[in-house]
Design a protein around this motif. Structure first.
Motif, short mmCIF file in Angstrom:
data_model
loop_
_atom_site.label_atom_id
_atom_site.label_comp_id
_atom_site.label_asym_id
_atom_site.label_seq_id
_atom_site.Cartn_x
_atom_site.Cartn_y
_atom_site.Cartn_z
N LEU B 202 -1.67 -7.77 10.68
CA LEU B 202 -0.96 -6.54 10.29
C LEU B 202 0.55 -6.76 10.31
N ALA B 205 1.63 -8.89 7.32
CA ALA B 205 1.60 -8.08 6.11
C ALA B 205 2.82 -7.17 6.05
N GLY B 206 3.13 -6.53 7.17
CA GLY B 206 4.27 -5.61 7.20
C GLY B 206 5.58 -6.33 6.95
N TYR B 209 5.80 -7.68 3.48
CA TYR B 209 5.99 -6.54 2.58
C TYR B 209 7.46 -6.17 2.51
N LEU B 210 8.17 -6.28 3.63
CA LEU B 210 9.60 -5.97 3.66
C LEU B 210 10.44 -7.13 3.16
N LEU B 212 10.68 -9.99 4.47
CA LEU B 212 11.31 -10.69 5.59
C LEU B 212 10.40 -11.78 6.15
N GLY B 222 0.75 -9.51 2.42
CA GLY B 222 1.83 -8.52 2.44
C GLY B 222 2.78 -8.69 1.27
N LEU B 225 1.34 -7.31 -1.88
CA LEU B 225 1.41 -5.84 -1.92
C LEU B 225 2.80 -5.38 -2.35
N ALA B 239 -2.60 -4.48 -6.37
CA ALA B 239 -2.28 -3.97 -5.04
C ALA B 239 -3.55 -3.75 -4.23
N GLY B 243 -4.76 -5.46 -0.35
CA GLY B 243 -4.84 -4.40 0.65
C GLY B 243 -6.22 -4.27 1.24
N ILE B 246 -7.04 -7.00 3.66
CA ILE B 246 -6.46 -6.77 4.99
C ILE B 246 -7.35 -5.82 5.78
#
Lengths: 313, 261
Positions: B202, B205-206, B209-210, B212, B222, B225, B239, B243, B246
């Protein structure tokens, strides 16, 4: 009263430690911000002037206390990216993030408590199984993917809202909140699932205790036992859990803001990290860290109010 | 009781399916995951491209297979770092106690009260974005949770007769710590590892996604997405596929843990 003073002193010490950590962390970054800011205009004198202006030529403790004193007065220096005071940058965006967090917490409390009670009341039966299964699935969905799903289903397929159609609170309060519902739902749903699971097991644990048998044998209806006797006790650990959830909600909104294009501090934080705009990063980290510490403090106080046994210790 | 078993079995099936999917992706993907095809941009699911193609005409199935591999790699490395350091710290503090234990647990409590995504953001803002920076950041962040679990288990175990017995027989501390006690923490450790892996997936992915974490053109769940979100209207499949993977992964490992309750 004595206890409260002790707790307040601890709070101040914790806040000091947190701000020292936030300050020192950004001192060990490799690379010189002045060199980066000047770029091709770099000359020895210009760099020296900028250091003087930013106060970078002073000693570490000196800089910490002047930074902290500035922070107390709401002055976090100037953003290198936006050439604006950091406090002004944050000020505009803080309200959006706070509203998102408040709305999400509202969802969590309003939805999870009835569902948790329902699941516990009918534990092992169909209603419980459906709720438990759904919450198990909801816990596995990361909030930002939930945001994408909500956008897809309610924004694109059903057209209940316009994706990216954010309006500010001053412009149109009704539009602001009806848009904010969706990101708030994305942040709240996984937390709802966790809270339901937690409350369910908390209620079931209480149901096995002697006072429940007494209440039942006095001829109370099952629902009366549950609502009047059990719930009060079962909710005590849930309060702590919700306090932790509040901190998570604040952090979770960082990512969800990105999904829904909300101009909150989370987005500012991510952009500033990419641009190495440390004054902004430092200030936002400090804000969120302070919020977390204060939330923990308040939960601690509330916990004592609710459970006299804790107060005695 | 019976329901728990069904959940556990479901978890096993999900985990096996996902792991198999990822393992195949390490050795074989239907297309080159980074190969672009300008003639087939945002094409819907079809027989040749079961999950459709993305905005560059890349095959989404191949990218999900490869991307899940990256995500799993980050997850495994993170858990390995967190568990190795966490077990060592937890074992030492739990077994010996004392001032060192006291200080470390205070720091631990302090760190635990902050959301881990926030701490990960702080570390990445210093180290810069990238796959290995992310692994290091998450790995360090996961040390406290492992240390806490292992410590409490060691405090319990060290009072048991078999440990006292071993001490009387003159077994060295190191041997007691890692040969005698460690195998007995297996059950607890296993659930800590699966929870840790889930959190790592998680978190990866987060962060990706940002933008980073994992950097383009490499795929990770991530990352995919975040790239797919702009094309949600024309190509929702690019997408949905990462998702849903995950969700299945986290759900599978989560259900696997149900038995322990």
């Amino acid at each position: 009263m004595n206890d409260l003073i002790k707790k307040l002193i601890m709070l101040v010490i914790t806040l000091l430690l947190v701000s020292a950590a936030a300050f020192i962390t950004f001192q060990i970054i490799p690379g010189d911000p002045v060199t980066a800011a000047l770029g091709t205009d770099y000359t020895e004198e210009a760099a020296e002037q900028m250091r003087e202006a930013l106060g970078l030529n002073r000693s570490l403790p000196e800089r910490f206390f002047s930074w902290l004193w500035g922070a107390v007065r709401g002055d976090f220096g100037t953003s290198m990216q936006y050439h604006q005071p950091v406090s002004a940058l944050i000020g505009d965006r803080l309200a959006v993030t706070l509203w998102l967090a408040v709305l999400s917490m509202l969802f969590v409390i309003v939805v999870s408590i009835p569902l948790g009670i329902l699941a516990a009341r009918f534990s092992g039966r169909a209603a419980d199984r459906v709720i438990t299964l759904l919450s198990q699935i909801a816990m596995a969905v990361p909030p930002f993917f939930l945001g994408i799903l909500l956008t897809l289903v309610f924004g694109i397929v059903l057209s209940w809202f316009t994706p990216g159609g954010y309006v500010s609170l001053e412009q149109d309060p009704a539009g602001f909140f009806s848009y904010l519902i969706w990101p708030a739902a994305a942040v709240a749903i996984p937390k709802i699932a966790m809270t339901v699971k937690f409350l369910r097991s908390s209620v079931i644990r209480q149901m096995r205790l002697d006072y429940v048998r007494t209440a039942r044998s006095k001829g109370n209806k099952e629902s009366a036992v549950l609502l009047r006797h059990v719930l009060k006790n079962a909710l005590i650990p849930v309060v702590t859990f919700l306090g932790m959830a509040a901190a998570d909600v604040l952090a979770g909104s960082i990512i969800v803001e990105q999904v829904f294009g909300l101009p909150g501090i989370g987005r500012l934080l991510v952009v500033s990290i990419s641009n190495r705009d440390y004054a902004v990063v430092q200030a936002i980290i400090l804000y969120i860290a302070f919020a977390v510490v204060v939330i923990n403090f308040l939960v601690d106080l509330l916990y004592q109010r609710l459970d006299p046994r804790v107060r005695l210790n | 009781m019976e329901k728990k078993n069904i959940n556990h079995r479901l978890g096993q099936i999900l985990v096996c399916a996902v792991v198999l999917f990822v393992l195949i992706g390490c050795f074989y993907t239907p297309y080159d995951p980074n190969e672009m095809n300008a003639g087939l941009v945002n094409a819907g699911p079809s027989l040749t491209h079961p999950f459709g193609t993305d905005q560059f005409g890349r095959d989404v199935l191949s990218r999900v297979m490869k991307g899940a591999g990256t995500t799993f790699f980050v997850g495994l490395c993170t858990v390995a770092i967190g568990a190795a350091a966490g077990i060592l710290l937890g074992a030492l503090t739990g077994y010996y106690g004392g001032l060192f234990d006291e200080i470390l647990m205070r720091v631990n409590d302090g760190l635990a009260s902050f959301p881990s995504i926030l701490l990960a953001l702080v570390i990445v803002s210093i180290s810069g974005p990238g796959t290995y920076q992310l692994i290091l950041a998450l790995g360090v962040l996961f040390i406290p949770s492992f240390a806490r679990v292992v410590r409490s288990e060691y405090i319990l175990q060290k009072q048991m007769d078999y440990v006292k017995n071993a001490k009387l027989m003159g077994v060295s501390d190191a041997r007691i710590l890692f040969v005698h006690i460690l195998p007995n923490t297996g059950t607890i450790l296993r659930s800590a590892l699966t929870i840790g892996f889930n959190n790592a997936v998680l978190a990866e992915a987060g962060m990706s996604y940002l933008s980073l974490g994992v950097q383009p053109p490499d795929a990770s769940l991530g990352r995919m997405l975040s790239e797919a979100q702009s094309y949600l209207f024309s190509a929702p499949w690019s997408a949905l596929a990462p998702g849903i993977l995950i969700v299945l992964t986290v759900l599978g490992f989560g259900l696997l843990n149900e038995r322990g309750e």
